[in-house]
Design a protein around this motif. Structure first.
Motif, PDB file in Angstrom:
ATOM      1  N   ARG A 175       0.831  -1.208   0.000  1.00 24.49           N
ATOM      2  CA  ARG A 175       0.000   0.000   0.000  1.00 24.49           C
ATOM      3  C   ARG A 175       0.869   1.263   0.000  1.00 24.49           C
ATOM      4  N   ALA A 176       1.898   1.283   0.813  1.00 22.41           N
ATOM      5  CA  ALA A 176       2.781   2.453   0.866  1.00 22.41           C
ATOM      6  C   ALA A 176       3.488   2.669  -0.468  1.00 22.41           C
ATOM      7  N   MET A 177       3.907   1.576  -1.131  1.00 24.61           N
ATOM      8  CA  MET A 177       4.580   1.707  -2.421  1.00 24.61           C
ATOM      9  C   MET A 177       3.613   2.209  -3.492  1.00 24.61           C
ATOM     10  N   LEU A 178       2.362   1.738  -3.461  1.00 24.82           N
ATOM     11  CA  LEU A 178       1.383   2.202  -4.436  1.00 24.82           C
ATOM     12  C   LEU A 178       1.047   3.675  -4.243  1.00 24.82           C
ATOM     13  N   ASN A 180       3.158   5.882  -3.299  1.00 20.68           N
ATOM     14  CA  ASN A 180       4.408   6.643  -3.432  1.00 20.68           C
ATOM     15  C   ASN A 180       4.804   7.293  -2.112  1.00 20.68           C
ATOM     16  N   GLN A 181       4.667   6.529  -1.048  1.00 19.37           N
ATOM     17  CA  GLN A 181       5.044   7.004   0.282  1.00 19.37           C
ATOM     18  C   GLN A 181       5.997   6.001   0.910  1.00 19.37           C
ATOM     19  N   SER A 182       6.718   6.538   1.858  1.00 24.65           N
ATOM     20  CA  SER A 182       7.551   5.621   2.629  1.00 24.65           C
ATOM     21  C   SER A 182       6.695   4.850   3.622  1.00 24.65           C
ATOM     22  N   LEU A 183       7.240   3.768   4.123  1.00 29.54           N
ATOM     23  CA  LEU A 183       6.482   2.925   5.047  1.00 29.54           C
ATOM     24  C   LEU A 183       6.131   3.691   6.323  1.00 29.54           C
ATOM     25  N   PHE A 184       7.068   4.451   6.834  1.00 31.08           N
ATOM     26  CA  PHE A 184       6.827   5.189   8.076  1.00 31.08           C
ATOM     27  C   PHE A 184       5.817   6.317   7.859  1.00 31.08           C
TER      28      PHE A 184
END
Length: 242
Positions: A175-178, A180-184
């Motif tokens: 979800r974070a990659m989709l 375009n965000q970092s995991l944190f």
């Protein structure tokens, strides 16, 4: 010569007879053809007249059907218009009833406010004339704060439970990659969203803390600093003196 003459006369008579028979036959054929033609023309005329009558009957039936259709459509339109008029009348009555209820509610609210103001004024005047340790109603009412109802708490619990289950089932790194965000950053957004929709419990205010400190610092019943304690101590001293 006589034989020839007889033979020629017989041939001529036979020929005349044949021509007469042929003429009769031709006349009969002409009569039959004329009779057949007359019958055929009459049958055709009868068929045409029957077809014209059938066309007239069908046209009349179509006209009757059209009239019945128009009557049905008009009846449907009248019914719809009647339903619409009844709905508009009911809507007007509902609006009027709502306005009347709102006016009555407003009047009751004004009456209740005036009543509460009168009671508060009388209570305050009575307290000024005759002080007593029981707190005033307006003081107790001022401490009340709105709290969520049981229904709101149950609904919030259900929503949070479903969101927690969804959070446990989802693939957070994907979800974070989709997005375009970092995991944190994605986890931080989820946390902020959950904090925004979470129902906060009633928090104590500074006024309540001040009251609790004053209540804690006030002299207790029977303590040496309270008037009743001094009174009891003085009484005991007097008894001892006696």
């Amino acid at each position: 010569i006589k034989f020839r003459e007889k033979r020629a006369a017989a041939g001529a008579a036979k020929k005349a007879k044949n021509e007469k028979l042929n003429q009769k036959r031709e006349d009969k054929i002409c009569k039959k053809q004329q009779a057949w033609l007359n019958r055929a023309n009459q049958e055709i005329a009868d068929i045409v007249a029957e077809q014209e009558a059938e066309d007239a009957r069908l046209e009349e039936a179509r006209e009757v059907a059209r009239e019945q259709k128009r009557e049905r459509e008009q009846a449907i339109r009248d019914e719809k218009q009647a339903v619409k008029d009844a709905h508009e009348e009911a809507e007007m009555k509902r609006i009027e009833a709502n306005e009347n209820r709102e006016a009555q509610r407003h009047l009751r609210g004004i009456y209740e406010v005036d009543k509460l103001k009168t009671e508060a004024t009388e209570e305050l005047e009575s307290f000024i004339l005759n002080p007593y340790p029981v707190p005033l109603k307006q003081v107790l009412a001022g401490r009340m704060r709105p709290v969520p109802t049981v229904t709101e708490l149950l609904a919030a619990y259900k929503d949070q439970k479903e969101e927690l289950q969804e959070l446990m089932d989802q693939d957070i790194p994907t979800r974070a990659m989709l997005r375009n965000q970092s995991l944190f950053q994605y986890v931080r957004d989820i946390q902020l969203k959950a904090e925004a929709v979470r129902i906060q419990p009633p928090q104590p205010q500074m006024v309540d803390l001040g009251r609790s400190r004053n209540r804690g610092s006030s002299p207790r019943k029977g303590s040496p600093s309270s008037p009743k304690g001094n009174k009891f101590r003085g009484t005991g001293g007097m008894r001892t003196t006696r």
